[in-house]
Scaffold this active site. Structure first.
Site, short mmCIF file in Angstrom:
data_model
loop_
_atom_site.label_atom_id
_atom_site.label_comp_id
_atom_site.label_asym_id
_atom_site.label_seq_id
_atom_site.Cartn_x
_atom_site.Cartn_y
_atom_site.Cartn_z
N ASP A 288 0.83 -1.20 0.00
CA ASP A 288 0.00 0.00 0.00
C ASP A 288 0.87 1.26 0.00
O ASP A 288 2.09 1.19 -0.16
CB ASP A 288 -0.93 -0.06 1.21
CG ASP A 288 -2.20 0.75 1.06
OD1 ASP A 288 -2.39 1.37 -0.01
OD2 ASP A 288 -3.01 0.76 2.00
N HIS A 289 0.25 2.42 0.25
CA HIS A 289 0.90 3.74 0.20
C HIS A 289 2.37 3.74 0.63
O HIS A 289 2.70 3.30 1.72
CB HIS A 289 0.18 4.72 1.13
CG HIS A 289 -1.22 5.04 0.72
ND1 HIS A 289 -1.54 6.12 -0.07
CD2 HIS A 289 -2.38 4.43 1.01
CE1 HIS A 289 -2.84 6.15 -0.26
NE2 HIS A 289 -3.39 5.14 0.39
N ASP B 262 3.21 6.38 -3.42
CA ASP B 262 2.35 7.54 -3.16
C ASP B 262 3.23 8.76 -2.87
O ASP B 262 3.58 9.04 -1.73
CB ASP B 262 1.41 7.26 -1.98
CG ASP B 262 0.51 8.45 -1.65
OD1 ASP B 262 0.58 9.46 -2.39
OD2 ASP B 262 -0.23 8.38 -0.67
N GLU C 259 -3.65 8.25 7.56
CA GLU C 259 -3.48 6.81 7.53
C GLU C 259 -2.01 6.47 7.58
O GLU C 259 -1.20 7.03 6.83
CB GLU C 259 -4.12 6.19 6.28
CG GLU C 259 -4.01 4.66 6.25
CD GLU C 259 -4.66 4.05 5.02
OE1 GLU C 259 -5.69 3.38 5.19
OE2 GLU C 259 -4.16 4.26 3.92
N HIS D 74 -9.36 9.23 3.95
CA HIS D 74 -9.15 8.05 4.78
C HIS D 74 -9.91 8.18 6.09
O HIS D 74 -10.04 9.28 6.63
CB HIS D 74 -7.66 7.86 5.10
CG HIS D 74 -6.85 7.38 3.95
ND1 HIS D 74 -5.64 7.94 3.60
CD2 HIS D 74 -7.07 6.39 3.04
CE1 HIS D 74 -5.14 7.31 2.55
NE2 HIS D 74 -5.98 6.37 2.20
N GLY D 75 -10.39 7.08 6.60
CA GLY D 75 -11.05 7.09 7.90
C GLY D 75 -12.54 6.82 7.79
O GLY D 75 -13.07 6.58 6.71
N HIS E 21 -9.44 4.97 -3.28
CA HIS E 21 -8.93 5.03 -1.91
C HIS E 21 -9.93 5.79 -1.04
O HIS E 21 -10.74 6.57 -1.53
CB HIS E 21 -7.59 5.76 -1.87
CG HIS E 21 -6.44 4.93 -2.35
ND1 HIS E 21 -5.52 4.36 -1.51
CD2 HIS E 21 -6.06 4.58 -3.60
CE1 HIS E 21 -4.62 3.69 -2.21
NE2 HIS E 21 -4.94 3.81 -3.50
N SER F 44 -14.32 4.27 2.87
CA SER F 44 -15.14 3.89 4.03
C SER F 44 -16.34 4.83 4.15
O SER F 44 -16.18 6.05 4.18
CB SER F 44 -14.32 3.94 5.32
OG SER F 44 -13.23 3.05 5.25
N ASN G 157 -9.96 -0.05 -2.07
CA ASN G 157 -9.28 -0.37 -0.83
C ASN G 157 -10.25 -0.54 0.33
O ASN G 157 -11.23 0.19 0.44
CB ASN G 157 -8.27 0.72 -0.49
CG ASN G 157 -7.00 0.62 -1.33
OD1 ASN G 157 -6.98 -0.09 -2.33
ND2 ASN G 157 -5.97 1.33 -0.94
N ASP H 21 -9.67 -0.79 4.39
CA ASP H 21 -8.73 -0.77 5.52
C ASP H 21 -9.47 -0.39 6.81
O ASP H 21 -9.65 -1.21 7.69
CB ASP H 21 -7.58 0.18 5.24
CG ASP H 21 -6.50 0.14 6.33
OD1 ASP H 21 -6.63 -0.68 7.26
OD2 ASP H 21 -5.54 0.92 6.24
N THR H 22 -9.91 0.86 6.87
CA THR H 22 -10.57 1.35 8.09
C THR H 22 -11.75 0.47 8.48
O THR H 22 -11.96 0.19 9.67
CB THR H 22 -11.04 2.80 7.90
OG1 THR H 22 -9.91 3.60 7.54
CG2 THR H 22 -11.64 3.36 9.19
#
Length: 296
Positions: A111-112, A146, A184, A228-229, A268, A271, A290, A292-293
Site C-alpha cells: 500500500d501507500h 504515493d 493513515e 481516509h477514515g 482510496h 469507508s 481499498n 482498511d478502516t
C-alpha cells in the site's frame, strides 16, 4: 464456458495474469477489493472470505502493517525500515504458501509508500528481484508509490524511475496523484488544501503519457474528494464523476484507436461511501477498491 479462473488460474498471480484480471474487471464493471492485513490470521481471514464468495482478492500490506507483522522486537530505525521490510516480505511469503488452497486468484500488493518510506519500497523490490531470480516471477504482484505530497514533476519522475526497474519483473505499479484526505499509517493530510483532493485531467494525462512509455501495466489513484477514515455518507464531498472526465480527456489525447476507458483507476478512502458513488467510480474504470478502516 471458459471462466476467468480458467484463464488466469488461482493462487497468487503476477505479470500478464494481473493485467488480464484488471482488464476483465474494467470490461465487466466491477472493482476488486483490496484488504489491508497485519498478521497471518488476517491474511487467512481475507482468503477465506474471498473463497466463500468465489472472488478474486487483493491482499495488501502498509508500512505500519508490515512492521506489526514483524513483531515489536524489530524496529524501523537501524537499519532503516527493517521491520516493515521483513514483515511485508513475511506476509507475501505466507500468502504464497496458503493462497493455493483457497482456489481464487490472489494479488499480493503493498500500500501507500510516501517519499520518506522509500527505503521500505527498496527493500521489497530487492526481495522481488531475489525471488524473480529463483522463480521467474516477483514475490509481490504489485506495489504502490504515493508521492502525491510532492510536486507533480517529482512524483511522476520518481514513479517512472521505479517503474523501469519493476517492469523488468512484470510488476504492476499503482501511483497516486492528487491527495487522499484524512490520516493513515502516519501520513496526515487532515489539513491539506481542499483543491488537491480533486485531481485534474491534465495531471492524469501527464502520468499516463510518461508511464506508458515504460509499460501499460499501471493504475492511478486519482483523487476525487476521497478521505481516509470513517465518515457518514454525505459528510465528505466525493465527486467520482470526474473519473469519466479523465478517461475522455486521456482518450482524446491518445487519439485514433484509443479505448473509451484507457486508464485503470483505484478507489482510496472509500469507508462510508454511498453505493451510488462506488458504482460511479467503478463504471468509470475503477478496478480496485481499498478496504482498511472498515476492517480495523
Amino acid at each position: 464456458m471458459v471462466t476467468l479462473a480458467d484463464e488466469i488460474g488461482t493462487g497468487v498471480i503476477t505479470g500478464a495474469k494481473v493485467v488480464k484480471l484488471f482488464e476483465f474487471a474494467k470490461e465487466k464493471g466491477f472493482a476488486i477489493p483490496a484488504v489491508n492485513v497485519v498478521s497471518s490470521s488476517s491474511c487467512n481471514a481475507v482468503l477465506e472470505a474471498a473463497a466463500k464468495i468465489n472472488s478474486p482478492i487483493i491482499i495488501q500490506v502498509s508500512n505500519g502493517g508490515g512492521a506489526f507483522f514483524a513483531g515489536k522486537h524489530i524496529n524501523n530505525k537501524d537499519p532503516k525500515e527493517q521491520a516493515s521490510i521483513s514483515g511485508s516480505v513475511a506476509m507475501a511469503l505466507h500468502v504464497r504458501q496458503m493462497a493455493k488452497f483457497y482456489k481464487v486468484p490472489v494479488v499480493i500488493h503493498s500500500d501507500h509508500c510516501a517519499k520518506k518510506l522509500l527505503p521500505w519500497f527498496d527493500g521489497m523490490l530487492a526481495a522481488d528481484e531475489e525471488y524473480f531470480e529463483k522463480n521467474g516471477e516477483p514475490l509481490f504482484s504489485s506495489h504502490m508509490l504515493d508521492l502525491s505530497e510532492e510536486v507533480d514533476s517529482e512524483n511522476i519522475e520518481t514513479c517512472k524511475k521505479y517503474f523501469e526497474r519493476m517492469s523488468k519483473m512484470n510488476i504492476w505499479l499503482e501511483m497516486e496523484i492528487g491527495i487522499t484526505g484524512g490520516e493513515e499509517d502516519g501520513v496526515d493530510n487532515t489539513h491539506a488544501d481542499q483543491n488537491k483532493l480533486y485531481t485534474q485531467p491534465e495531471q492524469i494525462w501527464n502520468v499516463h503519457d510518461e508511464l506508458s512509455s515504460v509499460s501499460p501495466n499501471f493504475s492511478i489513484a486519482a483523487a476525487f474528494g476521497n478521505v481516509h477514515g470513517v465518515y457518514k455518507p454525505g459528510n465528505v464531498k466525493l465527486n467520482p464523476g470526474i473519473l469519466a472526465t479523465h478517461q475522455k480527456y486521456v482518450g482524446e489525447k491518445i487519439g485514433t484507436g484509443a479505448s473509451d476507458k484507457p486508464c485503470f483507476f483505484v478507489f482510496h478512502g472509500g469507508s462510508g461511501s454511498t453505493e451510488e458513488d462506488i458504482n460511479t467510480a467503478v463504471m468509470a474504470g475503477g478496478v480496485k477498491k481499498n478496504v482498511d478502516t472498515d476492517t480495523q
